[in-house]
Design an enzyme around this catalytic site. Structure first.
Site, PDB file in Angstrom:
ATOM      1  N   PHE A 205       0.852  -1.187   0.000  1.00 56.65           N
ATOM      2  CA  PHE A 205       0.000   0.000   0.000  1.00 56.65           C
ATOM      3  C   PHE A 205       0.891   1.242   0.000  1.00 56.65           C
ATOM      4  O   PHE A 205       1.806   1.369   0.813  1.00 56.65           O
ATOM      5  CB  PHE A 205      -0.902   0.038   1.233  1.00 56.65           C
ATOM      6  CG  PHE A 205      -2.068  -0.913   1.182  1.00 56.65           C
ATOM      7  CD1 PHE A 205      -2.252  -1.787   0.116  1.00 56.65           C
ATOM      8  CD2 PHE A 205      -3.006  -0.934   2.206  1.00 56.65           C
ATOM      9  CE1 PHE A 205      -3.322  -2.660   0.070  1.00 56.65           C
ATOM     10  CE2 PHE A 205      -4.083  -1.804   2.172  1.00 56.65           C
ATOM     11  CZ  PHE A 205      -4.252  -2.662   1.112  1.00 56.65           C
ATOM     12  N   GLU A 206       0.621   2.161  -0.911  1.00 59.71           N
ATOM     13  CA  GLU A 206       1.246   3.480  -0.929  1.00 59.71           C
ATOM     14  C   GLU A 206       0.198   4.475  -0.450  1.00 59.71           C
ATOM     15  O   GLU A 206      -0.852   4.627  -1.079  1.00 59.71           O
ATOM     16  CB  GLU A 206       1.726   3.829  -2.339  1.00 59.71           C
ATOM     17  CG  GLU A 206       2.808   2.915  -2.891  1.00 59.71           C
ATOM     18  CD  GLU A 206       4.200   3.358  -2.477  1.00 59.71           C
ATOM     19  OE1 GLU A 206       4.325   4.445  -1.868  1.00 59.71           O
ATOM     20  OE2 GLU A 206       5.165   2.626  -2.770  1.00 59.71           O
ATOM     21  N   ILE A 207       0.458   5.156   0.674  1.00 62.51           N
ATOM     22  CA  ILE A 207      -0.635   5.860   1.350  1.00 62.51           C
ATOM     23  C   ILE A 207      -0.621   7.377   1.182  1.00 62.51           C
ATOM     24  O   ILE A 207      -1.602   8.030   1.542  1.00 62.51           O
ATOM     25  CB  ILE A 207      -0.651   5.512   2.849  1.00 62.51           C
ATOM     26  CG1 ILE A 207       0.603   6.044   3.554  1.00 62.51           C
ATOM     27  CG2 ILE A 207      -0.774   3.998   3.043  1.00 62.51           C
ATOM     28  CD1 ILE A 207       0.542   5.908   5.071  1.00 62.51           C
TER      29      ILE A 207
END
Length: 427
Positions: A298-300
């Site tokens: 996940f890139e948040i």
């Protein structure tokens, strides 16, 4: 004799010299410092987690794991959430492993880890959303959280190396795993992607590998910042895995993206979506070697307008409003991931069924969802029955063809024998 030209004023000479220097040397943009009033230091964040664990020893436990290699040592803290620690895990509980802070400069990820632990134990609302119905989901999960995988690298960032993503001896921990390790692309930057001297040369990677072996997660998420995206394998090639597992992963991510992000996140393989290939990553190892059913990255958060030299601003929110919004949004995303993952793993029969009667999904309509999933199951049964009938018809055709060939060969043999006998009699 011509008159000499007048000497230029001193101010003009100074300006010309400044322009010459500026053209020869790139002037760096101002660097945004860490907003200390918003972000915890690494020590204060871990102290707060330890205090939280002490207050909720019925649900939380914390282990410190330390190892070293060639004079370099690292320590990781692992927090385990188990809603009912005394209950027996009979195979119906889903194991979830979350890693934050693998890259030192991505401070926002560890802040999400801290808030998520609060939500699992003390907070009952996120941005006004009541989470009381989510208790039924939590009873079916065991969650391990590594809030700061790269503590040594984080210390370097806090000391002023704001662009450093590597560990304490300069190795990128997300290039130190064994799947396609060591391969370098044309734009390889050793400062950014140093894979180490060998796979698992780094103590941090060794600890995480042993944790994956002992815990055997069903869901793995490696949490980063730099953009907003929901990635599945692969990172080292521009494709996703084949088969039912890939369909399961994509289904979970697309449902999460639709339900929570209104289809605004990138979904797909890291290698096919992020714009470059990465070799020796944790997520690819979790899929290919550890055989985790659902390994994700996940890139948040990411500030696309920030200068490439202004690393803190590029990878982390710098104002309190954005900081709170990012944390609340992604904590809710994790809760929905837990919900989607639990349901899909059980429907795929990867984990055994548990009691979830009268469970109301977060922000969902249980009636519509049940009807949709019931019709999906019935359709799968019909598809399976149809496939079985097709196979029976194929076997019957093969049987009839084989019988015909045998009869033909038998009749041919008899005919040859008769012809030979008649020839011998006439002779």
């Amino acid at each position: 004799m011509a008159a000499s030209p007048p000497c230029p004023p001193l101010r003009l000479l100074t300006l010309a010299l400044a322009l010459t220097v500026a053209s020869a040397v790139k002037i760096s943009a101002p660097h945004t410092p860490i907003p200390r009033d918003i972000y915890h230091s690494s020590d204060s964040l871990l102290d707060e987690i330890k205090a939280l664990v002490a207050r909720h020893s019925d649900k939380l436990s914390m282990d410190a794991v330390k190892t070293s290699n060639k004079g370099y040592s690292a320590e990781l803290f692992v927090v385990t959430f188990n809603h009912m620690k005394e209950s027996v895990d009979n195979g119906s509980k889903v194991h979830i492993l979350l890693s934050f802070g693998q890259h030192g400069r991505e401070l926002i990820t560890s802040e999400v880890a801290l808030r998520l632990l609060y939500i699992l134990t003390e907070k009952r609302k996120i941005a006004g959303v009541d989470l009381s119905s989510f208790e039924r989901v939590l009873e079916n999960l065991v969650i391990k959280v590594v809030p700061m995988e790269n503590l040594n690298g984080r210390k370097r960032v806090e000391e002023g190396e704001l662009c450093d993503r590597r560990n304490g001896r300069g190795v990128d921990l997300n290039r130190n795993w064994s799947v396609d390790w060591g391969k370098k692309e044309k734009d390889y930057d050793p400062y950014e992607e140093n894979p180490g001297i060998a796979p698992f040369s780094e103590p941090e990677a060794q600890i995480m590998r042993e944790l994956s072996r002992s815990f055997k997660p069903h869901i793995w998420v490696n949490v980063h910042s730099g953009m907003e995206a929901l990635f599945m394998p692969y990172d080292h090639k521009n494709t996703t895995p084949n088969g039912a597992s890939a369909h399961l992963m994509r289904s979970v991510l697309e449902n999460l993206n639709h339900r929570h992000f209104q289809d605004s996140c990138l979904v797909g393989s890291g290698g096919g979506s992020v714009g470059y290939l990465a070799h020796g990553t944790t997520t690819d190892y979790m899929h290919d070697i550890a055989k985790v059913p659902m390994p994700f990255t996940f890139e948040i958060y990411g500030d696309e307008k920030a200068s490439t030299d202004d690393c803190f601003k590029m990878f982390n929110p710098v104002d309190k409003t954005t900081f709170d919004r990012v944390i609340n949004k992604w904590c809710m995303a994790f809760l929905i991931l837990f919900e989607e993952g639990l349901r899909n793993l059980r429907e795929a029969q990867i984990v055994s069924q548990g009691a979830l009667d009268n469970w109301v999904p977060i922000g969902g309509d249980i009636v519509e969802r049940n009807v949709e999933r019931k019709s999906t199951r019935e359709r799968r049964k019909l598809e399976g029955l149809d496939l079985g009938m097709q196979e029976l018809r194929t076997y019957f055709r093969l049987f009839m063809l084989s019988t015909f060939l045998l009869m033909f060969m038998f009749c041919t043999r008899i005919s040859k024998n008769r012809n030979r006998d008649s020839s011998e009699q006439s002779a």
